[in-house]
Design a protein around this motif. Structure first.
Motif: not given
Length: 135
Positions: A1-14, A24-39
């Motif tokens: 969700m955190f990455g999704g907010i940055f994605w939306l903000v960057s779309l607005v100002i891009s 980028i959205i599925p990629l954000l899910f993938l990186i969140g999954l990695i960090f979640g599994l490490i956590g």
């Protein structure tokens, strides 16, 4: 969700838009999954709540420092520059930059490394739980 907010903000100002940015959205899910599994792994092996601070100090901060996210890795010594290749955040950052500027030269290799990290980090918490309860 955190990455999704940055994605939306960057779309607005891009000033440039392309359909590849939706990947980028599925990629954000993938990186969140990695960090979640490490956590999750750190949570399973934590003897107390204070131990969870080590996850932030020993995993999250070094990954940010050596991921080419906030400052270029060309400015750090060579030994650390070669270690950045193992950081999943480094690969996610490079994929997002490649999508943003529509330069897809190394995207498959970076994506392959992220999928490998998910596969590896998926089994580590299972092994930890197995060793804890089925010694």
């Amino acid at each position: 969700m955190f990455g999704g907010i940055f994605w939306l903000v960057s779309l607005v100002i891009s000033q440039t838009y392309n359909l590849y940015m939706l990947f980028i959205i599925p990629l954000l899910f993938l990186i969140g999954l990695i960090f979640g599994l490490i956590g999750l792994t750190f949570t399973y092996i934590a003897p107390s709540r204070e131990f969870l601070n080590y996850y932030n100090t020993l995993v999250i901060r070094p990954l940010y420092m050596f991921s080419d996210t906030f400052f270029p890795i060309d400015s750090i010594p060579e030994i650390f520059r070669s270690l950045t290749w193992f950081s999943p955040l480094y690969h996610a950052t490079n994929i997002i930059r490649a999508i943003w500027i529509e330069n897809f030269t190394m995207v498959f290799q970076h994506l392959l490394w992220l999928i490998s990290c998910v596969t590896l980090f998926y089994f580590i918490p299972i092994l930890v739980i197995y060793k804890m309860y089925y010694k």
